[in-house]
Motif scaffolding. Structure first.
Motif, mmCIF file in Angstrom:
data_model
loop_
_atom_site.group_PDB
_atom_site.id
_atom_site.type_symbol
_atom_site.label_atom_id
_atom_site.label_comp_id
_atom_site.label_asym_id
_atom_site.label_seq_id
_atom_site.Cartn_x
_atom_site.Cartn_y
_atom_site.Cartn_z
ATOM 1 N N TYR A 13 0.755 -1.122 0.048
ATOM 2 C CA TYR A 13 0.041 -0.114 0.083
ATOM 3 C C TYR A 13 0.757 1.148 0.090
ATOM 4 N N VAL A 14 0.523 2.134 -0.680
ATOM 5 C CA VAL A 14 1.412 3.383 -0.884
ATOM 6 C C VAL A 14 0.542 4.645 -0.667
ATOM 7 N N LEU A 15 0.846 5.452 0.363
ATOM 8 C CA LEU A 15 0.171 6.793 0.564
ATOM 9 C C LEU A 15 0.916 7.898 0.214
ATOM 10 N N ARG A 16 0.255 8.743 -0.704
ATOM 11 C CA ARG A 16 1.168 9.977 -1.128
ATOM 12 C C ARG A 16 0.444 11.125 -0.815
ATOM 13 N N HIS A 17 0.926 12.228 -0.067
ATOM 14 C CA HIS A 17 0.095 13.364 -0.175
ATOM 15 C C HIS A 17 1.234 14.479 -0.186
ATOM 16 N N ARG A 18 0.817 15.693 -0.591
ATOM 17 C CA ARG A 18 1.480 17.039 -0.887
ATOM 18 C C ARG A 18 1.182 17.973 0.366
ATOM 19 N N THR A 19 2.066 18.557 0.842
ATOM 20 C CA THR A 19 1.937 19.667 1.959
ATOM 21 C C THR A 19 3.116 20.807 1.983
ATOM 22 N N TYR A 20 3.276 21.335 2.987
ATOM 23 C CA TYR A 20 4.722 22.066 3.067
ATOM 24 C C TYR A 20 4.872 22.102 4.195
ATOM 25 N N LEU A 21 6.182 22.304 4.926
ATOM 26 C CA LEU A 21 6.655 22.324 6.158
ATOM 27 C C LEU A 21 7.506 23.706 6.188
ATOM 28 N N TRP A 22 7.917 24.021 7.435
ATOM 29 C CA TRP A 22 8.612 25.218 7.785
ATOM 30 C C TRP A 22 10.069 24.800 8.254
ATOM 31 N N LEU A 23 11.099 25.642 7.995
ATOM 32 C CA LEU A 23 12.295 25.206 8.705
ATOM 33 C C LEU A 23 12.473 26.735 9.539
ATOM 34 N N VAL A 24 12.736 26.430 10.755
ATOM 35 C CA VAL A 24 12.944 27.790 11.615
ATOM 36 C C VAL A 24 14.135 27.507 12.664
ATOM 37 N N ASP A 25 14.774 28.575 13.152
ATOM 38 C CA ASP A 25 15.655 28.891 14.328
ATOM 39 C C ASP A 25 14.740 29.052 15.550
ATOM 40 N N LEU A 26 14.933 28.124 16.305
ATOM 41 C CA LEU A 26 14.111 28.145 17.507
ATOM 42 C C LEU A 26 14.233 29.522 18.328
ATOM 43 N N ASP A 27 15.331 29.896 18.151
ATOM 44 C CA ASP A 27 15.753 31.207 18.919
ATOM 45 C C ASP A 27 15.483 32.592 18.219
ATOM 46 N N HIS A 28 14.736 32.332 16.930
ATOM 47 C CA HIS A 28 14.323 33.346 16.286
ATOM 48 C C HIS A 28 12.939 32.752 15.502
ATOM 49 N N LEU A 29 12.019 32.607 15.986
ATOM 50 C CA LEU A 29 10.947 31.957 15.230
ATOM 51 C C LEU A 29 10.076 33.333 14.643
ATOM 52 N N PRO A 30 9.709 32.923 13.411
ATOM 53 C CA PRO A 30 9.136 33.853 12.557
ATOM 54 C C PRO A 30 7.785 34.435 13.116
ATOM 55 N N VAL A 31 7.596 35.834 12.858
ATOM 56 C CA VAL A 31 6.504 36.614 13.393
ATOM 57 C C VAL A 31 6.096 37.096 12.098
ATOM 58 N N LEU A 32 4.846 36.895 11.576
ATOM 59 C CA LEU A 32 4.141 37.362 10.471
ATOM 60 C C LEU A 32 3.531 38.744 10.547
ATOM 61 N N ALA A 33 3.373 39.327 9.533
ATOM 62 C CA ALA A 33 2.448 40.676 9.595
ATOM 63 C C ALA A 33 0.905 39.951 10.217
ATOM 64 N N ARG A 34 0.409 40.835 10.965
ATOM 65 C CA ARG A 34 -0.875 40.306 11.745
ATOM 66 C C ARG A 34 -1.813 39.903 10.848
ATOM 67 N N PRO A 35 -2.255 40.100 9.473
ATOM 68 C CA PRO A 35 -3.046 39.474 8.692
ATOM 69 C C PRO A 35 -3.037 38.068 8.650
ATOM 70 N N LEU A 36 -1.627 37.722 8.546
ATOM 71 C CA LEU A 36 -1.082 36.556 8.193
ATOM 72 C C LEU A 36 -0.795 35.397 9.251
ATOM 73 N N ARG A 37 -0.942 35.976 10.259
ATOM 74 C CA ARG A 37 -0.573 35.171 11.557
ATOM 75 C C ARG A 37 -1.311 33.848 11.879
ATOM 76 N N PRO A 38 -2.634 33.915 11.398
ATOM 77 C CA PRO A 38 -3.384 32.571 11.786
ATOM 78 C C PRO A 38 -2.726 31.539 10.546
ATOM 79 N N LEU A 39 -2.134 31.813 9.733
ATOM 80 C CA LEU A 39 -1.542 30.973 8.968
ATOM 81 C C LEU A 39 -0.283 30.037 9.328
ATOM 82 N N ALA A 40 0.228 30.488 10.364
ATOM 83 C CA ALA A 40 1.761 30.289 10.893
ATOM 84 C C ALA A 40 1.952 30.547 12.293
ATOM 85 N N ARG A 41 1.727 29.812 13.295
ATOM 86 C CA ARG A 41 2.044 29.791 14.710
ATOM 87 C C ARG A 41 2.758 28.753 15.066
ATOM 88 N N PHE A 42 3.804 29.076 16.214
ATOM 89 C CA PHE A 42 4.517 28.039 16.666
ATOM 90 C C PHE A 42 4.225 28.193 18.023
#
Length: 254
Positions: free
Chosen positions: A33-62
């Motif tokens: 059985y083969v399961l395949r799906h597409r998505t996206y991942l983040w690469l972040v520095d734990l000491d400098h987590l990204p902070v997005l502009a306010r309208p985009l923040r619901p799309l990426a929180r850590f």
């Protein structure tokens, strides 16, 4: 154009970065059985987590509550606590994390990876944090070789179709322009089960994030739903369910 958090854009291939990727699971027994799906991942520095502009923040929180015990004030503090239990002190060295971000209030990370560097910049270890669909977590400490490979005994229940036995062979080279990861479960008298992640790096910009969010809406929810859906399909095809050991809560990651 809105970018993630730092006034100075880090030199490539440093974080933060996005990896549109394909995740593939290959099961060879008792039924192929083969399961395949597409998505996206983040690469972040734990000491400098990204902070997005306010309208985009619901799309990426850590959030720290999504990792390890869930009780630490930050993901970095939680990781340092886990490493301290194993006698490792990074002395403030850099930690890179590859994971899903929390999207529209939801997150599910089957596998979160941390590349842990010492004060001198050298790679000290890799931590693989595994989440199952029962809300449980477990972290494996890995000492990888020059190719990014390591072997570790499996001691955490993940799939209802695999008992807690065997060992993992992981190949986890640090992410660069490409992300190429593999995890193979080797069990006695059974063909291996393999999970692969292949992705290509993208700069973090508002345009890139919006495009990925539209292409893969509710990305982490879909990953969780896909795992359950394919589990049902395997059950209906006659794969036997393995009993789950006593519950391991998120408070007991080790």
């Amino acid at each position: 154009m809105v970018t993630a958090l730092s006034a100075r854009r880090p030199a490539r291939p440093g974080p933060p970065a996005l990896y549109p990727c394909t995740i593939t699971h290959v099961r060879r027994a008792p039924k192929r059985y083969v399961l395949r799906h597409r998505t996206y991942l983040w690469l972040v520095d734990l000491d400098h987590l990204p902070v997005l502009a306010r309208p985009l923040r619901p799309l990426a929180r850590f959030r720290a509550r999504d990792h390890f015990t869930g009780r630490a004030p930050s993901i970095r503090a939680a990781l340092d606590g886990f490493l301290a239990e194993h006698g490792i002190d990074l002395r403030g060295g850099r930690v890179l994390m590859v994971a899903h971000a929390r999207v529209l209030g939801h997150v599910f990370n089957p596998l979160t990876l941390y590349w842990c560097h010492g004060h001198d910049g050298g790679l000290r270890c890799v931590v693989a944090e595994v989440h199952n669909t029962y809300g449980e977590r477990h972290a494996y400490l890995l000492h990888t070789d020059a190719a990014g490979s390591a072997t570790v005994v499996k001691n955490f229940y993940v799939s209802p179709f695999h008992p807690v036995d065997g060992h993992y062979e992981m190949r986890l080279p640090p992410p660069g322009q490409r992300l190429r990861l593999s995890v193979t479960l080797q069990r006695p008298d059974s063909p291996p089960f393999t999970a692969l992640v292949h992705g290509t790096r993208r700069d973090v910009t508002a345009t890139a994030l919006l495009r990925l969010s539209l292409r893969y809406p509710w990305s982490t929810l879909i990953v969780s739903a896909a795992i359950r859906f394919h589990g049902i399909r395997l059950f209906l095809r006659g794969l036997p369910v393995q009993p789950r050991p006593g519950r391991r809560t998120s408070e007991s990651a080790s």
